[in-house]
Design a protein around this motif. Structure first.
Motif, PDB file in Angstrom:
ATOM      1  N   ILE A  81     -20.378   9.139 -10.904  1.00 18.88           N
ATOM      2  CA  ILE A  81     -19.357  10.176  -9.329  1.00 18.88           C
ATOM      3  C   ILE A  81     -18.548   8.795  -8.299  1.00 18.88           C
ATOM      4  CG2 ILE A  81     -18.495  11.577  -7.855  1.00 18.88           C
ATOM      5  CD1 ILE A  81     -20.895  13.063  -9.673  1.00 18.88           C
ATOM      6  N   ARG A  82     -18.017   8.990  -8.004  1.00 23.54           N
ATOM      7  CA  ARG A  82     -17.245   7.724  -6.942  1.00 23.54           C
ATOM      8  C   ARG A  82     -18.077   9.106  -5.472  1.00 23.54           C
ATOM      9  NH1 ARG A  82     -11.169   8.620  -6.756  1.00 23.54           N
ATOM     10  NH2 ARG A  82     -11.463   9.126  -5.237  1.00 23.54           N
ATOM     11  N   GLN A  83     -18.682   7.941  -4.768  1.00 25.24           N
ATOM     12  CA  GLN A  83     -19.618   8.798  -4.209  1.00 25.24           C
ATOM     13  C   GLN A  83     -18.809   9.692  -2.922  1.00 25.24           C
ATOM     14  OE1 GLN A  83     -22.766   6.991  -2.289  1.00 25.24           O
ATOM     15  NE2 GLN A  83     -22.286   4.978  -3.027  1.00 25.24           N
ATOM     16  N   ASP A  84     -17.313   9.166  -2.486  1.00 26.62           N
ATOM     17  CA  ASP A  84     -16.514  10.246  -1.525  1.00 26.62           C
ATOM     18  C   ASP A  84     -16.765  11.583  -1.658  1.00 26.62           C
ATOM     19  OD1 ASP A  84     -14.749   8.518  -3.676  1.00 26.62           O
ATOM     20  OD2 ASP A  84     -13.227   9.308  -1.967  1.00 26.62           O
ATOM     21  N   TRP A 136     -18.343  13.155  -4.695  1.00 28.84           N
ATOM     22  CA  TRP A 136     -19.035  13.539  -4.576  1.00 28.84           C
ATOM     23  C   TRP A 136     -19.766  14.121  -3.374  1.00 28.84           C
ATOM     24  CZ3 TRP A 136     -23.071  15.647  -7.414  1.00 28.84           C
ATOM     25  CH2 TRP A 136     -24.394  15.886  -7.282  1.00 28.84           C
ATOM     26  N   LEU A 137     -19.579  13.611  -2.222  1.00 26.87           N
ATOM     27  CA  LEU A 137     -20.085  13.956  -0.777  1.00 26.87           C
ATOM     28  C   LEU A 137     -19.109  15.267  -0.516  1.00 26.87           C
ATOM     29  CD1 LEU A 137     -20.961  10.904   0.610  1.00 26.87           C
ATOM     30  CD2 LEU A 137     -22.736  12.442   0.069  1.00 26.87           C
ATOM     31  N   GLU A 164     -21.589  20.623  -4.096  1.00 16.80           N
ATOM     32  CA  GLU A 164     -22.130  21.727  -4.754  1.00 16.80           C
ATOM     33  C   GLU A 164     -21.090  21.924  -6.003  1.00 16.80           C
ATOM     34  OE1 GLU A 164     -21.356  26.601  -3.794  1.00 16.80           O
ATOM     35  OE2 GLU A 164     -20.770  25.521  -1.979  1.00 16.80           O
ATOM     36  N   ARG A 165     -19.734  22.099  -6.432  1.00 12.26           N
ATOM     37  CA  ARG A 165     -19.111  22.102  -7.345  1.00 12.26           C
ATOM     38  C   ARG A 165     -19.803  20.875  -8.788  1.00 12.26           C
ATOM     39  NH1 ARG A 165     -12.894  22.553  -8.198  1.00 12.26           N
ATOM     40  NH2 ARG A 165     -13.433  20.992  -6.078  1.00 12.26           N
ATOM     41  N   CYS A 217     -27.477   9.406  -6.889  1.00 12.22           N
ATOM     42  CA  CYS A 217     -26.070  10.381  -5.474  1.00 12.22           C
ATOM     43  C   CYS A 217     -26.989  11.432  -4.508  1.00 12.22           C
ATOM     44  CB  CYS A 217     -25.413  11.735  -6.674  1.00 12.22           C
ATOM     45  SG  CYS A 217     -23.967  10.322  -7.325  1.00 12.22           S
ATOM     46  N   ASP A 218     -26.447  10.987  -3.567  1.00 12.59           N
ATOM     47  CA  ASP A 218     -27.777  11.361  -2.449  1.00 12.59           C
ATOM     48  C   ASP A 218     -27.696  12.651  -2.786  1.00 12.59           C
ATOM     49  OD1 ASP A 218     -28.094  11.980   0.779  1.00 12.59           O
ATOM     50  OD2 ASP A 218     -26.622  13.787   0.961  1.00 12.59           O
TER      51      ASP A 218
END
Length: 299
Positions: free
Chosen positions: A196-199, A201-202, A206-207, A294-295
């Motif tokens: 996933i693109r990190q932006d 993801w952040l 939740e989804r 991912c964070d």
């Protein structure tokens, strides 16, 4: 798990190729959209080339990709991806198959016409095959083919061997092709992931957390139950009988969300380093770029 009626959400586009390991997601999305978080849109594409194009032009922000493809893409672009889920590892489902007529020629110093997709995964499998079997790379003549064309290319003697993956491996074996190398010989090196693109993801954590945990676990459970509607839908998607699908599924080691977290916490660093080094040696990029977890995934 039912998400039910929800307020309007910004759409999140998820893409992947027709690889068998991704088909639980496709079947679930078609049959049980209520089991997906709101705003998740999933598309099965014909090849990894199409998947990469969708990511790079930002038509999609989430992709199902093999780890080698994900590392290669992240190292060659500024997409800034992270790994959210390990879906499965290949235990024979990725393979190099040879025409029976060509088998006696493998040990001779003759050119080898290799049919393969133009992807990091195909190049990785071929590089590991020739390394394991001590085949001179100068013998290879690469013919770039989309997966649906692999069967006819071998049947028509346009190539000598094919590097491909399930369910296409099953069709080739039915034609008489023989497996001369498979991912069983390189355990846990070919793993399938969701990146996933990190932006994104952040922003939509939740989804996306729900997608890689509850949604995936439900889809996987149904896919491993032969009488389920998801399993039957996968038979149609892959054009395999119940027995063929069960046999091919056995060539994959699937990870639910808990097992994925365990793999990411304990083995991911080692495996990603091995894969990155092989890809760099194969010339896919100058230097590997880290593909981080991912964070919050491990929490």
């Amino acid at each position: 798990m039912v998400f039910g009626c929800q307020p309007q959400h910004e759409p999140i586009n998820v893409v992947g190729n027709s690889w068998l390991g991704y088909q639980p997601i496709y079947a679930q999305y078609k049959l049980h959209p209520e089991q997906q978080p709101p705003g998740i849109h999933i598309t099965m594409l014909v090849s990894d080339i199409s998947v990469v194009r969708m990511l790079t032009n930002q038509a999609a922000s989430v992709a199902m990709l093999s780890l080698d493809n994900a590392i290669s893409l992240n190292s060659r672009t500024n997409l800034d991806l992270c790994i959210a889920l390990v879906m499965s590892s290949s235990d024979g489902a990725d393979a190099v198959l040879a025409s029976p007529n060509f088998l006696p020629m493998l040990s001779k110093d003759l050119p080898i016409r290799v049919g393969m997709e133009d992807s990091a995964l195909a190049r990785y499998v071929v590089s590991r095959w020739i390394e394991k079997k001590a085949i001179d790379e100068t013998r290879l003549q690469r013919h770039i083919l989309l997966p649906p064309g692999h069967s006819s290319a071998l049947k028509n003697d346009d190539v000598d061997v094919i590097a491909t993956y399930a369910p296409f491996t099953q069709t080739l074996k039915e034609q008489g092709a023989e497996v001369i190398f498979s991912s069983q010989e390189i355990p846990d090196e070919i793993i399938d992931t969701i990146v996933i693109r990190q932006d994104v993801w952040l922003t939509h954590k939740e989804r996306l957390q729900a997608f890689i945990t509850d949604s995936w676990d439900t889809a996987l459970s149904e896919a491993q139950t032969p009488n389920s509607d998801v399993f039957k839908a996968m038979m149609k998607l892959s054009n395999l009988s119940e027995n063929e699908l069960s046999q091919t599924m056995a060539q994959l080691k699937f990870y639910d969300s808990q097992r994925s977290r365990e793999f990411l916490a304990t083995r991911y660093a080692e495996v990603s380093n091995i894969v990155s080094n092989h890809l760099a040696e194969a010339g896919l990029f100058t230097a590997p770029r880290s593909l981080p977890i991912c964070d919050g995934v491990l929490q």
